[in-house]
Design a protein around this motif. Structure first.
Motif, PDB file in Angstrom:
ATOM      1  N   SER A  99      16.716 -18.060  -0.554  1.00 39.35           N
ATOM      2  CA  SER A  99      17.527 -16.893  -0.235  1.00 39.35           C
ATOM      3  C   SER A  99      16.965 -16.144   0.965  1.00 39.35           C
ATOM      4  CB  SER A  99      17.601 -15.980  -1.461  1.00 39.35           C
ATOM      5  OG  SER A  99      18.354 -14.835  -1.181  1.00 39.35           O
ATOM      6  N   ALA A 100      15.657 -15.972   0.983  1.00 42.82           N
ATOM      7  CA  ALA A 100      15.007 -15.287   2.109  1.00 42.82           C
ATOM      8  C   ALA A 100      15.186 -16.090   3.404  1.00 42.82           C
ATOM      9  CB  ALA A 100      13.526 -15.072   1.814  1.00 42.82           C
ATOM     10  N   GLU A 101      15.108 -17.410   3.312  1.00 38.38           N
ATOM     11  CA  GLU A 101      15.316 -18.251   4.498  1.00 38.38           C
ATOM     12  C   GLU A 101      16.715 -18.047   5.061  1.00 38.38           C
ATOM     13  OE1 GLU A 101      14.575 -22.322   3.417  1.00 38.38           O
ATOM     14  OE2 GLU A 101      12.474 -21.912   2.882  1.00 38.38           O
ATOM     15  N   LEU A 102      17.709 -18.014   4.175  1.00 35.33           N
ATOM     16  CA  LEU A 102      19.091 -17.812   4.603  1.00 35.33           C
ATOM     17  C   LEU A 102      19.263 -16.433   5.238  1.00 35.33           C
ATOM     18  CD1 LEU A 102      21.653 -19.574   4.411  1.00 35.33           C
ATOM     19  CD2 LEU A 102      22.252 -18.257   2.388  1.00 35.33           C
ATOM     20  N   HIS A 103      18.728 -15.426   4.590  1.00 36.73           N
ATOM     21  CA  HIS A 103      18.753 -14.060   5.110  1.00 36.73           C
ATOM     22  C   HIS A 103      18.126 -14.000   6.493  1.00 36.73           C
ATOM     23  CE1 HIS A 103      16.649 -10.240   5.806  1.00 36.73           C
ATOM     24  NE2 HIS A 103      17.702  -9.675   5.253  1.00 36.73           N
ATOM     25  N   ASP A 104      16.922 -14.538   6.634  1.00 27.16           N
ATOM     26  CA  ASP A 104      16.194 -14.479   7.900  1.00 27.16           C
ATOM     27  C   ASP A 104      16.913 -15.246   9.002  1.00 27.16           C
ATOM     28  OD1 ASP A 104      14.357 -12.964   6.510  1.00 27.16           O
ATOM     29  OD2 ASP A 104      12.832 -14.550   6.429  1.00 27.16           O
ATOM     30  N   ARG A 107      19.841 -13.023  10.166  1.00 27.19           N
ATOM     31  CA  ARG A 107      19.335 -11.856  10.905  1.00 27.19           C
ATOM     32  C   ARG A 107      18.839 -12.263  12.287  1.00 27.19           C
ATOM     33  NH1 ARG A 107      14.625  -9.638   8.179  1.00 27.19           N
ATOM     34  NH2 ARG A 107      13.606 -11.106   9.525  1.00 27.19           N
ATOM     35  N   GLU A 108      18.128 -13.384  12.363  1.00 30.73           N
ATOM     36  CA  GLU A 108      17.638 -13.850  13.669  1.00 30.73           C
ATOM     37  C   GLU A 108      18.774 -14.248  14.597  1.00 30.73           C
ATOM     38  OE1 GLU A 108      14.713 -16.881  12.859  1.00 30.73           O
ATOM     39  OE2 GLU A 108      13.523 -15.485  11.648  1.00 30.73           O
ATOM     40  N   GLU A 109      19.792 -14.883  14.037  1.00 28.84           N
ATOM     41  CA  GLU A 109      20.927 -15.331  14.853  1.00 28.84           C
ATOM     42  C   GLU A 109      21.822 -14.183  15.307  1.00 28.84           C
ATOM     43  OE1 GLU A 109      21.959 -18.487  16.013  1.00 28.84           O
ATOM     44  OE2 GLU A 109      19.870 -18.912  15.488  1.00 28.84           O
ATOM     45  N   HIS A 110      21.998 -13.157  14.458  1.00 33.02           N
ATOM     46  CA  HIS A 110      23.004 -12.132  14.718  1.00 33.02           C
ATOM     47  C   HIS A 110      22.462 -10.708  14.801  1.00 33.02           C
ATOM     48  CE1 HIS A 110      25.909 -15.291  14.348  1.00 33.02           C
ATOM     49  NE2 HIS A 110      25.379 -15.627  13.195  1.00 33.02           N
ATOM     50  N   CYS A 115      27.272  -5.272   7.847  1.00 33.54           N
ATOM     51  CA  CYS A 115      28.642  -5.502   8.302  1.00 33.54           C
ATOM     52  C   CYS A 115      29.074  -4.466   9.345  1.00 33.54           C
ATOM     53  CB  CYS A 115      29.582  -5.499   7.101  1.00 33.54           C
ATOM     54  SG  CYS A 115      31.289  -5.907   7.487  1.00 33.54           S
ATOM     55  N   ARG A 116      28.733  -3.222   9.116  1.00 37.96           N
ATOM     56  CA  ARG A 116      29.182  -2.187  10.061  1.00 37.96           C
ATOM     57  C   ARG A 116      28.510  -2.349  11.426  1.00 37.96           C
ATOM     58  NH1 ARG A 116      25.906   1.089   7.096  1.00 37.96           N
ATOM     59  NH2 ARG A 116      27.482   1.404   5.528  1.00 37.96           N
ATOM     60  N   VAL A 117      27.291  -2.880  11.448  1.00 37.88           N
ATOM     61  CA  VAL A 117      26.615  -3.156  12.724  1.00 37.88           C
ATOM     62  C   VAL A 117      27.243  -4.381  13.387  1.00 37.88           C
ATOM     63  CG1 VAL A 117      24.413  -3.858  13.770  1.00 37.88           C
ATOM     64  CG2 VAL A 117      24.443  -2.074  12.009  1.00 37.88           C
ATOM     65  N   LEU A 118      27.471  -5.420  12.604  1.00 42.88           N
ATOM     66  CA  LEU A 118      28.034  -6.667  13.140  1.00 42.88           C
ATOM     67  C   LEU A 118      29.436  -6.470  13.698  1.00 42.88           C
ATOM     68  CD1 LEU A 118      26.876  -9.005  10.242  1.00 42.88           C
ATOM     69  CD2 LEU A 118      25.992  -9.027  12.586  1.00 42.88           C
ATOM     70  N   THR A 119      30.197  -5.555  13.122  1.00 46.89           N
ATOM     71  CA  THR A 119      31.598  -5.381  13.518  1.00 46.89           C
ATOM     72  C   THR A 119      31.854  -4.092  14.304  1.00 46.89           C
ATOM     73  OG1 THR A 119      32.145  -4.313  11.409  1.00 46.89           O
ATOM     74  CG2 THR A 119      32.398  -6.722  11.523  1.00 46.89           C
ATOM     75  N   LYS A 120      30.806  -3.408  14.730  1.00 44.24           N
ATOM     76  CA  LYS A 120      30.966  -2.090  15.356  1.00 44.24           C
ATOM     77  C   LYS A 120      31.851  -2.114  16.603  1.00 44.24           C
ATOM     78  CE  LYS A 120      26.510  -2.075  17.809  1.00 44.24           C
ATOM     79  NZ  LYS A 120      26.675  -2.633  19.032  1.00 44.24           N
ATOM     80  N   PHE A 136      31.483 -16.355  11.106  1.00 40.29           N
ATOM     81  CA  PHE A 136      30.349 -16.122  10.196  1.00 40.29           C
ATOM     82  C   PHE A 136      30.537 -16.900   8.889  1.00 40.29           C
ATOM     83  CE2 PHE A 136      29.411 -11.589  11.966  1.00 40.29           C
ATOM     84  CZ  PHE A 136      28.727 -12.133  13.038  1.00 40.29           C
ATOM     85  N   THR A 137      31.765 -16.904   8.389  1.00 36.02           N
ATOM     86  CA  THR A 137      32.059 -17.593   7.136  1.00 36.02           C
ATOM     87  C   THR A 137      31.792 -19.088   7.268  1.00 36.02           C
ATOM     88  OG1 THR A 137      33.681 -15.920   6.511  1.00 36.02           O
ATOM     89  CG2 THR A 137      33.890 -18.085   5.454  1.00 36.02           C
ATOM     90  N   GLY A 138      32.302 -19.698   8.317  1.00 40.02           N
ATOM     91  CA  GLY A 138      32.075 -21.127   8.535  1.00 40.02           C
ATOM     92  C   GLY A 138      30.613 -21.454   8.755  1.00 40.02           C
ATOM     93  N   GLU A 139      29.965 -20.620   9.540  1.00 38.28           N
ATOM     94  CA  GLU A 139      28.540 -20.824   9.830  1.00 38.28           C
ATOM     95  C   GLU A 139      27.709 -20.781   8.549  1.00 38.28           C
ATOM     96  OE1 GLU A 139      24.946 -18.649  12.356  1.00 38.28           O
ATOM     97  OE2 GLU A 139      26.958 -17.784  12.356  1.00 38.28           O
ATOM     98  N   MET A 140      27.948 -19.780   7.717  1.00 38.32           N
ATOM     99  CA  MET A 140      27.147 -19.647   6.498  1.00 38.32           C
ATOM    100  C   MET A 140      27.480 -20.738   5.479  1.00 38.32           C
ATOM    101  SD  MET A 140      25.094 -17.507   7.449  1.00 38.32           S
ATOM    102  CE  MET A 140      24.127 -17.548   5.959  1.00 38.32           C
ATOM    103  N   ALA A 141      28.729 -21.165   5.422  1.00 37.76           N
ATOM    104  CA  ALA A 141      29.078 -22.284   4.536  1.00 37.76           C
ATOM    105  C   ALA A 141      28.341 -23.543   4.984  1.00 37.76           C
ATOM    106  CB  ALA A 141      30.594 -22.508   4.543  1.00 37.76           C
ATOM    107  N   TYR A 142      28.340 -23.791   6.284  1.00 38.81           N
ATOM    108  CA  TYR A 142      27.671 -24.969   6.848  1.00 38.81           C
ATOM    109  C   TYR A 142      26.164 -24.930   6.593  1.00 38.81           C
ATOM    110  CZ  TYR A 142      26.020 -28.255  10.396  1.00 38.81           C
ATOM    111  OH  TYR A 142      25.399 -29.293  11.046  1.00 38.81           O
ATOM    112  N   ILE A 143      25.530 -23.831   6.961  1.00 42.57           N
ATOM    113  CA  ILE A 143      24.075 -23.705   6.827  1.00 42.57           C
ATOM    114  C   ILE A 143      23.664 -23.827   5.361  1.00 42.57           C
ATOM    115  CG2 ILE A 143      22.140 -22.073   7.052  1.00 42.57           C
ATOM    116  CD1 ILE A 143      23.040 -23.345   9.710  1.00 42.57           C
ATOM    117  N   THR A 144      24.414 -23.214   4.482  1.00 42.26           N
ATOM    118  CA  THR A 144      24.086 -23.246   3.059  1.00 42.26           C
ATOM    119  C   THR A 144      24.298 -24.638   2.484  1.00 42.26           C
ATOM    120  OG1 THR A 144      24.688 -20.924   2.907  1.00 42.26           O
ATOM    121  CG2 THR A 144      24.511 -22.142   0.828  1.00 42.26           C
TER     122      THR A 144
END
Length: 162
Positions: A99-104, A107-110, A115-120, A136-144
């Motif tokens: 979970s931490a790997e996915l989070h990191d 965060r490193e990529e974006h 959400c409010r920062v990403l979509t500001k 983001f949805t496709g990217e996270m589905a792929y990475i996961t």
């Protein structure tokens, strides 16, 4: 958990595209799209109630602008595959590492998971906002999906064809 996954060949790009299409077509939001896609693509014996559980996370946890729903949907699937089902089971430690790997990664990529920062720079519901969230949805589905395959030593292809 599904036992016959070892016989499957997982197509990472098909997972990415399917999750993106569910969002793009207005069928589901980010977290829901990822969960629905994983149920289908990993042939998981899970009820649609699990998709409903993901319904509170889009738009940063129900319009609050907090954590990105795509990341949370991805985290839900990591929990499904690797989370503990018994009190005191130490496998929770590996689950939290993944979970931490996915989070990191996100965060490193974006630069943020907020959400409010990403979509500001985008009006909610605008073409630009939707495109970013679809991505983001496709990217996270792929990475996961790749992380699940690597961790479980499942065969996968990284091909644009079905």
């Amino acid at each position: 958990m599904q036992e016959n996954l070892a016989d499957e060949i997982i197509n990472l790009n098909r997972i990415k595209k399917k999750a993106e299409d569910y969002y793009r077509n207005g069928d589901f939001y980010c977290s829901e799209s990822i969960v629905k896609t994983f149920i289908e693509e990993f042939n998981l014996d899970l009820p649609d109630d699990v998709i409903a559980m993901a319904s509170s996370f889009p738009v940063g946890m129900g319009y609050s602008g907090c954590s990105c729903g795509a990341v949370i949907g991805a985290q839900m699937m990591l929990g499904y595959f690797f989370g503990r089902r018994q009190a005191g089971d130490n496998k929770v430690n590996r689950t939290m590492e993944l979970s931490a790997e996915l989070h990191d990664y996100f965060r490193e990529e974006h630069g943020s998971l907020c959400c409010r920062v990403l979509t500001k720079d985008h009006k909610l519901g605008s073409k630009e906002h939707i495109k970013q969230c679809v991505d983001f949805t496709g990217e996270m589905a792929y990475i996961t999906a790749k992380k699940v395959c690597d961790e479980l030593e499942l065969k996968y292809i990284d091909s644009k064809t079905d």
